[in-house]
Design a protein around this motif. Structure first.
Motif, PDB file in Angstrom:
ATOM      1  N   PRO A  29      46.155  58.669  51.429  1.00 39.96           N
ATOM      2  CA  PRO A  29      45.878  58.420  50.019  1.00 39.96           C
ATOM      3  C   PRO A  29      45.682  56.935  49.739  1.00 39.96           C
ATOM      4  N   GLN A  30      44.684  56.623  48.929  1.00 40.80           N
ATOM      5  CA  GLN A  30      44.361  55.234  48.628  1.00 40.80           C
ATOM      6  C   GLN A  30      44.815  54.894  47.206  1.00 40.80           C
ATOM      7  N   ASN A  31      45.577  53.842  47.073  1.00 42.31           N
ATOM      8  CA  ASN A  31      46.048  53.409  45.757  1.00 42.31           C
ATOM      9  C   ASN A  31      45.059  52.404  45.189  1.00 42.31           C
ATOM     10  N   VAL A  32      43.800  52.818  45.048  1.00 44.78           N
ATOM     11  CA  VAL A  32      42.756  51.906  44.593  1.00 44.78           C
ATOM     12  C   VAL A  32      42.012  52.449  43.398  1.00 44.78           C
ATOM     13  N   CYS A  33      42.270  53.648  43.012  1.00 47.11           N
ATOM     14  CA  CYS A  33      41.363  54.349  42.117  1.00 47.11           C
ATOM     15  C   CYS A  33      41.218  53.697  40.743  1.00 47.11           C
ATOM     16  N   SER A  34      42.305  53.456  40.080  1.00 49.18           N
ATOM     17  CA  SER A  34      42.213  52.977  38.701  1.00 49.18           C
ATOM     18  C   SER A  34      42.450  51.491  38.555  1.00 49.18           C
ATOM     19  N   SER A  35      42.724  50.807  39.651  1.00 53.20           N
ATOM     20  CA  SER A  35      43.160  49.411  39.536  1.00 53.20           C
ATOM     21  C   SER A  35      42.161  48.395  40.071  1.00 53.20           C
ATOM     22  N   ARG A  36      40.970  48.836  40.459  1.00 54.22           N
ATOM     23  CA  ARG A  36      40.045  47.888  41.081  1.00 54.22           C
ATOM     24  C   ARG A  36      38.669  47.906  40.443  1.00 54.22           C
ATOM     25  N   SER A  37      38.623  47.928  39.140  1.00 51.26           N
ATOM     26  CA  SER A  37      37.352  47.758  38.442  1.00 51.26           C
ATOM     27  C   SER A  37      37.163  46.275  38.159  1.00 51.26           C
ATOM     28  N   SER A  38      35.916  45.846  38.084  1.00 58.15           N
ATOM     29  CA  SER A  38      35.650  44.431  37.831  1.00 58.15           C
ATOM     30  C   SER A  38      34.204  44.233  37.407  1.00 58.15           C
ATOM     31  N   ALA A  39      34.017  43.431  36.366  1.00 63.40           N
ATOM     32  CA  ALA A  39      32.668  43.067  35.932  1.00 63.40           C
ATOM     33  C   ALA A  39      32.153  41.864  36.714  1.00 63.40           C
ATOM     34  N   GLU A  40      32.994  41.277  37.558  1.00 60.19           N
ATOM     35  CA  GLU A  40      32.613  40.086  38.318  1.00 60.19           C
ATOM     36  C   GLU A  40      31.961  40.416  39.649  1.00 60.19           C
ATOM     37  N   ILE A  41      32.041  41.667  40.075  1.00 61.44           N
ATOM     38  CA  ILE A  41      31.548  42.048  41.393  1.00 61.44           C
ATOM     39  C   ILE A  41      30.401  43.032  41.237  1.00 61.44           C
TER      40      ILE A  41
END
Length: 205
Positions: A29-41
């Protein structure tokens, strides 16, 4: 903050040599789903698709996209990753839109549109995958906007005399070409599908 985390991740994910022992395992399981959004990338791109037509990020707006940086001579990591993306898309719920898959070549010296077109026709890759290439400068600009690392590495065992070391992150972009989340090449297809489904819009009835 996110960009620093992403750069740190790249240090651990660079190489396109014989990593079969490393990439064969599931990441769980990856703990990335809701915490890695960015308008800079994920900024502008000016590249050429597998049909030789110029494209920009505007051509992909209005739908979700999966972006991966790789190259056609990559011996293992790239085909492995594209196959994992294919498996993840196959596991998406039937009622959500399927994102467009995009592979951006980081080896424009060898990866012509014709070669990319042949490469992406692999049955194990996503059905609607688009392959992009371009000038050295345009590829470098696209990679910079995605904080994607790549570097030429001399390789006497290769007929071309070199290979490409590169980061292997998988970016999920929304309909505005903004990053919603990302995965590694080790992310399990089921985990990727579950995460993507939480963002993807429902199909129109």
């Amino acid at each position: 903050m996110l960009k620093r985390i992403l750069v740190s991740s790249l240090v651990l994910l660079t190489a396109c040599g014989d990593n079969s022992g490393q990439i064969a395992k599931s990441s769980g399981p990856q703990n990335v789903c809701s915490s890695r959004s960015s308008a800079e990338i994920g900024g502008p791109i000016n590249l050429i698709n597998q049909d030789g037509q110029p494209v920009t990020q505007e051509d992909f707006k209005g739908q979700y996209s999966i972006v991966f940086f790789g190259f056609t001579y990559c011996p293992d990591v790239c085909p492995f990753t594209l196959n994992r993306i294919h498996q993840a898309l196959e596991e998406l719920p039937d009622d959500v839109e399927t994102p467009q898959t995009i592979m951006i070549s980081i080896d424009p010296e060898r990866d012509t549109p014709d070669l990319i077109k042949t490469y992406i026709s692999n049955d194990g890759f996503p059905e609607d995958i688009v392959g992009l290439t371009g000038s050295e400068e345009d590829v470098a600009a696209a990679a910079k906007n995605f904080v994607a690392y790549y570097q030429r590495a001399e390789d006497t065992s290769s007929s071309a005399g070199y290979t490409m070391d590169h980061s292997t992150l998988i970016y999920l972009m929304d309909e505005n070409w903004e990053l919603k989340t990302f995965f590694t090449h080790e992310s399990h297809p089921t985990d990727m599908a579950s995460c993507m489904a939480s963002f993807l819009p429902e199909k129109e009835s």
